[in-house]
Design an enzyme around this catalytic site. Structure first.
Site, short mmCIF file in Angstrom:
data_model
loop_
_atom_site.label_atom_id
_atom_site.label_comp_id
_atom_site.label_asym_id
_atom_site.label_seq_id
_atom_site.Cartn_x
_atom_site.Cartn_y
_atom_site.Cartn_z
N ASP A 47 5.97 2.25 2.11
CA ASP A 47 5.09 1.11 2.36
C ASP A 47 4.29 1.43 3.63
O ASP A 47 4.84 1.45 4.74
CB ASP A 47 5.96 -0.14 2.55
CG ASP A 47 5.16 -1.40 2.74
OD1 ASP A 47 3.96 -1.30 3.09
OD2 ASP A 47 5.72 -2.49 2.54
N HIS A 48 3.01 1.66 3.44
CA HIS A 48 2.19 2.12 4.57
C HIS A 48 1.91 1.01 5.58
O HIS A 48 1.36 1.26 6.66
CB HIS A 48 0.87 2.69 4.04
CG HIS A 48 0.32 3.82 4.88
ND1 HIS A 48 0.96 4.30 6.00
CD2 HIS A 48 -0.80 4.55 4.76
CE1 HIS A 48 0.25 5.26 6.54
NE2 HIS A 48 -0.83 5.45 5.80
N ARG A 49 2.33 -0.22 5.27
CA ARG A 49 2.21 -1.27 6.28
C ARG A 49 3.26 -1.06 7.37
O ARG A 49 3.13 -1.56 8.47
CB ARG A 49 2.43 -2.65 5.64
CG ARG A 49 1.36 -3.06 4.66
CD ARG A 49 1.75 -4.33 3.94
NE ARG A 49 3.04 -4.19 3.26
CZ ARG A 49 3.68 -5.20 2.67
NH1 ARG A 49 3.16 -6.42 2.70
NH2 ARG A 49 4.82 -4.99 2.07
N PRO A 103 0.86 -1.19 0.00
CA PRO A 103 0.00 0.00 0.00
C PRO A 103 0.89 1.25 0.00
O PRO A 103 1.59 1.51 0.98
CB PRO A 103 -0.79 -0.13 1.31
CG PRO A 103 -0.11 -1.15 2.12
CD PRO A 103 0.88 -1.90 1.29
N VAL A 148 5.54 2.10 7.37
CA VAL A 148 5.83 3.51 7.62
C VAL A 148 4.50 4.26 7.69
O VAL A 148 3.73 4.24 6.73
CB VAL A 148 6.69 4.08 6.46
CG1 VAL A 148 7.02 5.55 6.70
CG2 VAL A 148 7.96 3.26 6.27
#
Ligand code: CAO
Length: 461
Positions: A433-435, A257, A437
């Site tokens: 990577d929003h998982r 994501p 950061v």
């Protein structure tokens, strides 16, 4: 005169590097270090130089062969009693030559073991395996004009135990298309699978009702289109590197994501400082673009924001914090995108980084990067600064968790509180990577990076 063999040198542990180009032919006179073949692995394409000077008397590989370190490439007739070179083995007698046959990169240990049994002694599967392994003589055979490779046809067994007959060209195509040959009906002699059979199989699969769903992600497939219906077209086959890059991009795009943040760094002072170093750069025979400063600033910000220097592991259970700072640098090459990695950026001077950028970019463009030089990156910088654009959304180079996009700097009016001042602004974009950061992590890293580039004196702190 003696005949000696040139073998594949250490290619950074790459297994299954494919021969994509033969650069010499039988009868050619080659010099020491002259490139003989181009190998392409999952990570890099590289030219393999000759360790001997002389005349090529035999080519031991063909395009499409998978090679590993130690695999013989050519036999060269060298003048005089040439001594053995580091990687050039002397010609051995035929029998021991066979025993020495190196492990084919795509074969199991069992396949590669010296095989002194006669063909009659072999069990059927062994015969099939031996046949599947291209011999030196096979390597020089001209493929059948229809591309079916009938002359080299080999037999294997399907899951049901039935023999599968197909030539190397068909097997290669099947691998590229991800088709299990056991599912394809062969129309050739003895049910041999021809290229046309494979094409038919794929056409049917695409046309089938379920073909609207491709792969495990359940995504609707993009329908094939006949572009020639609308005008002249020119079709070229994409390089392995291009296809690998495409697969990596898609994997990252689908799994990660992405969030992208944008900011401008005021590099007016950096540019002025760089201008004062122009002569010094010439004296050092190097180039000092803004990139080494950007890499250095990233290293400092990565050190202070360790999450950006991490990777997911164990399916997302763990986060690996790397205690080293190796940064990948995207390089645009005629063969496709390559990302050599500069190691320990935090410990290098700006001049050292400048030198390494030039050296690695040249190696990438000459296809001389080893796989090892493209591994171990923690973060990537993709600079389109010399090309142009106001900004772009780079795709994270998984398993890294962030990537910096650098666009073209331009002089713009900036309000200083009392008037507009001309300042040089460098547009930056940070994808992460929003998982791993979150906005806060990304924002803190990015703000520090922009601040460091705005006042590069901080880089020495
Ligand atoms: N803004 C304005 N000018 C810039 C700039 C920027 N952000 N970055 C570089 N320049 C200038 C340099 O200063 C240099 O000019 P001067 O000689 O006058 O100083 C000129 O552009 C040439 O730069 P360069 O490209 O040769 O060198 P570099 O260190 O900036 O970049 C490299 C090296 C290898 C990263 C680059 O050549 C390259 O290949 N970039 C493409 C990366 C890419 O394809 N990314 C996309 C990946 S996803 O598809």
């Amino acid at each position: 005169m003696s005949v000696e063999q040139v073998t594949v040198p250490d290619i950074g542990g790459a297994e299954g590097a494919e021969v994509i180009e033969l650069l010499v032919a039988v009868g050619d006179v080659v010099e020491l270090d002259q490139s003989l073949i181009v190998l392409e692995s999952d990570k890099a394409s590289m030219e393999i130089p000759s360790t001997l000077a002389g005349t090529v008397v035999e080519l031991l590989v063909a395009e499409g062969d998978q090679l590993a370190e130690g695999a013989p490439i050519v036999k060269i007739e060298v003048a005089g009693d040439a001594a053995k070179t580091e990687s050039g083995d002397s010609e051995a007698p035929a029998s021991s030559d066979e025993a020495k046959e190196p492990k084919a990169a795509n074969s199991s240990d069992e396949d590669a073991a010296p095989d002194n049994k006669s063909a009659e002694d072999k069990t059927e599967p062994e015969v099939a395996k031996a046949a599947a392994q291209p011999s030196k003589a096979d390597a020089n055979k001209t493929p059948e004009p229809d591309g079916s490779g009938v002359a080299d046809a080999t037999a294997e067994r399907s899951e049901e135990g039935e023999a599968i007959y197909a030539g190397p060209a068909v097997r290669k195509l099947a691998r590229e298309l991800g088709v299990q040959l056991g599912q394809v009906e062969g129309s050739g002699p003895q049910g041999r699978i021809l290229k046309e059979d494979l094409q038919q199989y794929v056409k049917k699969a695409v046309a089938a009702p379920s073909a609207g769903v491709a792969g495990s992600a359940g995504l609707p497939a993009v329908p094939e289109m006949d572009f020639a219906k609308f005008g002249d077209v020119d079709v070229t086959q994409r390089s392995k590197l291009d296809k690998l890059t495409a697969a990596n991009m898609q994997r990252s795009w689908l799994n990660v994501p992405h969030v992208t943040q944008f900011d401008d760094a005021d590099i007016t002072d950096l540019q002025a400082f760089r201008a004062t170093l122009k002569h010094e750069a010439q004296r050092r025979e190097t180039k000092l673009s803004p990139l080494p400063f950007i890499l250095k600033a990233c290293a400092v910000a990565l050190r202070d924001n360790p999450k950006i220097n991490s990777s997911l592991a164990r399916g997302g259970e763990d986060l690996v914090y790397k205690q080293y700072i190796h940064i990948g640098m995207a390089v645009d090459t005629p063969a496709g995108l390559m990302v050599p990695v500069i190691r320990d950026v935090d410990r290098k001077t700006i001049w050292e980084l400048a030198g390494e950028i030039v050296q690695l970019a040249d190696k990438a463009r000459e296809r001389k990067l080893s796989p090892a030089e493209m591994q171990g990156g923690c973060f990537t910088v993709s600079s389109l600064g010399n090309i142009g654009g106001n900004g772009f959304t780079p795709i994270v180079n998984t398993p890294e968790v962030a990537i910096l996009g650098v666009s073209k700097a331009a002089i713009k009016p900036v309000w200083n509180g009392s008037e507009f001042e001309p300042r040089t602004l460098l547009p930056l974009s940070l994808s992460y990577d929003h998982r791993v950061v979150n906005g806060g992590d990304g924002g803190r890293f990015f703000t520090q990076l922009v601040s460091l580039l705005g006042d590069i004196r901080q880089l020495s702190l």
